[in-house]
Design a protein around this motif. Structure first.
Motif, short mmCIF file in Angstrom:
data_model
loop_
_atom_site.label_atom_id
_atom_site.label_comp_id
_atom_site.label_asym_id
_atom_site.label_seq_id
_atom_site.Cartn_x
_atom_site.Cartn_y
_atom_site.Cartn_z
N GLN A 94 50.25 -14.75 96.54
CA GLN A 94 48.86 -14.74 96.11
C GLN A 94 48.47 -13.43 95.44
OE1 GLN A 94 46.44 -17.85 97.06
NE2 GLN A 94 48.52 -18.15 96.25
N VAL A 95 49.35 -12.94 94.57
CA VAL A 95 49.09 -11.70 93.84
C VAL A 95 49.40 -11.91 92.36
CG1 VAL A 95 49.39 -10.06 95.75
CG2 VAL A 95 51.40 -10.91 94.54
N GLU A 96 48.84 -12.97 91.80
CA GLU A 96 49.14 -13.34 90.42
C GLU A 96 48.79 -12.25 89.42
OE1 GLU A 96 47.68 -15.15 92.73
OE2 GLU A 96 48.01 -17.31 92.48
N SER A 97 47.76 -11.47 89.72
CA SER A 97 47.37 -10.42 88.77
C SER A 97 48.48 -9.38 88.60
CB SER A 97 46.08 -9.74 89.23
OG SER A 97 46.25 -9.12 90.50
N ARG A 98 49.28 -9.15 89.63
CA ARG A 98 50.38 -8.19 89.51
C ARG A 98 51.47 -8.72 88.59
NH1 ARG A 98 50.97 -4.63 94.95
NH2 ARG A 98 48.97 -5.09 95.88
N SER A 99 51.79 -9.99 88.72
CA SER A 99 52.78 -10.59 87.84
C SER A 99 52.33 -10.53 86.39
CB SER A 99 53.02 -12.05 88.26
OG SER A 99 53.86 -12.72 87.35
N GLU A 100 51.08 -10.86 86.16
CA GLU A 100 50.55 -10.81 84.79
C GLU A 100 50.61 -9.40 84.23
OE1 GLU A 100 46.65 -12.36 85.32
OE2 GLU A 100 47.34 -14.41 85.75
N ALA A 101 50.26 -8.41 85.04
CA ALA A 101 50.26 -7.02 84.58
C ALA A 101 51.67 -6.54 84.28
CB ALA A 101 49.59 -6.13 85.61
N LEU A 102 52.63 -6.88 85.12
CA LEU A 102 54.03 -6.47 84.89
C LEU A 102 54.58 -7.13 83.63
CD1 LEU A 102 55.36 -6.60 88.54
CD2 LEU A 102 55.25 -4.56 87.09
N THR A 103 54.22 -8.38 83.41
CA THR A 103 54.68 -9.07 82.20
C THR A 103 54.12 -8.40 80.96
OG1 THR A 103 54.85 -11.16 83.42
CG2 THR A 103 54.78 -11.28 81.02
N GLU A 104 52.90 -7.93 81.03
CA GLU A 104 52.32 -7.20 79.89
C GLU A 104 53.10 -5.93 79.59
OE1 GLU A 104 48.24 -6.44 80.71
OE2 GLU A 104 47.62 -8.55 80.56
N VAL A 105 53.51 -5.21 80.63
CA VAL A 105 54.32 -4.00 80.42
C VAL A 105 55.62 -4.35 79.74
CG1 VAL A 105 55.57 -2.14 81.58
CG2 VAL A 105 53.30 -2.81 82.39
N ARG A 106 56.26 -5.39 80.20
CA ARG A 106 57.54 -5.80 79.61
C ARG A 106 57.35 -6.23 78.15
NH1 ARG A 106 59.78 -11.17 77.92
NH2 ARG A 106 62.04 -10.98 78.16
N ASP A 107 56.31 -7.00 77.86
CA ASP A 107 56.07 -7.46 76.49
C ASP A 107 55.79 -6.29 75.56
OD1 ASP A 107 56.46 -10.03 77.35
OD2 ASP A 107 54.33 -10.57 77.40
N GLU A 108 55.03 -5.31 76.04
CA GLU A 108 54.74 -4.14 75.21
C GLU A 108 56.01 -3.36 74.90
OE1 GLU A 108 51.90 -2.03 77.52
OE2 GLU A 108 50.25 -3.44 77.10
N MET A 109 56.91 -3.24 75.88
CA MET A 109 58.17 -2.54 75.63
C MET A 109 58.99 -3.28 74.59
SD MET A 109 61.28 -1.44 78.22
CE MET A 109 61.49 -3.09 78.87
#
Length: 395
Positions: free
Chosen positions: A201-216
């Motif tokens: 139940q921490v979907e916001s963390r997954s979304e935020a980590l995916t954003e970091v990966r996409d930016e890289m």
């Protein structure tokens, strides 16, 4: 025996034969409870369901507080999502390399005292003793060979202790055993992270980590030369006793190649019938490798030099310049041979290992790769502070 903090809807058997493969995870639901006078009223039901094959739909009564973990990539998923305190075991007591995590500012994880599940096999009683709310262990994987437990054992543990939630064959899109093959589905590393985030139940963390990966990746892709100008890269394991190379597909499917595939280099073995996925016995002798002659050679799995066997292989690999034929390889002559990352990677490991691969394949664009194990030399191509904040709950 206890019923854990989570219950599987329909059971392990049903989950591996049912419909709905690939359905999006469901969120919290509410039900109607009957009052003492026969009237009904709305009451909040804290249970929620997450769907991922091969388990199917898994219903959790509450967020798991104790997770039995086997593979290191699942431990990495939990750490990335800020759930490191839930990890109750590993497959091997020293099976999770924490160097990447500890390179994040203000983040640490202690796995030194965790018990290892594997001791010449799996022990069913240990699962009872660990008393997990959820098991991040893929039963399909452990019934594909003689692990000490069979399908009925896993069904018993699911019923009496807690559900299973893992998908091991997504590593390389291998073939699961027949009993769960029809419903098995493959997921990317980041799709798996989304599913784990639903569980905790921490979907916001997954979304935020995916954003970091996409930016890289966006920043890397902006620098890549045209395809025909990219180096030809061979991903191998060197076998010093036979003086041969076991080849792997650099750009093959699965989360096991999630650190090399995004770099879009040319694969030296793209058309080979000797790669590990096609032919477990396939190998190139020294002369055969000289015919392929990649620009870059990556030695698979051994960035952290985990086992004595891998250390011996690595030492022999880096001594190819002393071999009468090996020294003729272009990659050896140009000092373009490297130890590369682990295939058993979660999101934190992947971020570091994508950068590692970028530096190894394109040093003129992204800087020289650090020496094996020098994690302090990484963390510049992605926002490491942002990742640390996410792990620590600052979304």
């Amino acid at each position: 025996m206890k019923y854990g903090g989570a219950v599987v809807g329909g059971g392990l058997l049903a989950g591996c034969t049912g419909d709905g493969a690939g359905d999006a995870p469901e969120g919290n639901t509410s039900t109607e409870d009957e009052t003492t006078d026969g009237e009904t009223e709305d009451a909040e039901d804290q249970s929620y369901s997450v769907t991922m094959e091969p388990m199917g739909e898994v219903t959790f009564e509450s967020v798991p507080e104790r997770a039995v973990v086997y593979d290191p990539q699942w431990a990495d998923h939990l750490v990335a999502l800020g759930q490191q305190d839930a990890i109750a075991s590993l497959g091997f007591s020293d099976g999770y390399y924490t160097g990447y995590v500890e390179a994040l500012p203000g983040v640490s994880v202690d796995v030194d005292d965790l018990p290892g599940l594997w001791d010449s096999g799996l022990d069913k009683e240990q699962f009872y003793e660990l008393d997990g709310d959820v098991h991040h262990v893929d039963p399909c994987r452990f019934t594909s060979f003689d692990s000490g437990l069979d399908r009925e054992d896993f069904e018993e543990l699911e019923e009496n202790v807690g559900p299973f939630f893992a998908n091991r064959f997504s590593r390389a899109h291998g073939e699961p055993p027949e009993w769960c093959r029809d419903s098995y589905e493959f997921y990317s590393l980041w799709e798996l992270l989304d599913a784990f985030a639903e569980v905790y139940q921490v979907e916001s963390r997954s979304e935020a980590l995916t954003e970091v990966r996409d930016e890289m990746l966006d920043s890397i892709y902006a620098e890549l030369p045209p395809e025909e100008e990219r180096p030809v890269v061979g991903l191998v394991v060197y076998n010093p006793d036979e003086e041969s190379f076991s080849p792997y597909r650099l750009n093959g499917p699965g989360f096991g190649k999630a650190h090399t595939r995004p770099l879009r280099a040319r694969d030296a073995f793209a058309d080979s019938d000797k790669t590990y996925a096609e032919n477990y016995e396939g190998a190139y002798d020294m002369e055969g490798m000289l015919e392929v002659d990649p620009d870059v050679l990556l030695h698979n799995f051994d960035w952290t030099n985990g086992t004595e066997e891998m250390r011996e292989r690595t030492e022999a690999f880096f001594a190819l310049d002393e071999h009468p034929v090996g020294r003729e390889l272009t990659a050896v002559q140009n000092d373009r041979i490297y130890a590369t990352g682990s295939a058993l990677q979660g999101p934190i490991m992947n971020l570091f290992q994508v950068e590692l691969s970028a530096r190894q394949i394109y040093p003129e664009l992204f800087g020289q790769a650090p020496e094996p194990g020098d994690v302090a030399g990484l963390g510049e191509l992605f926002d490491a502070q942002r990742v640390a904040d996410i792990v620590n709950g600052d979304i």
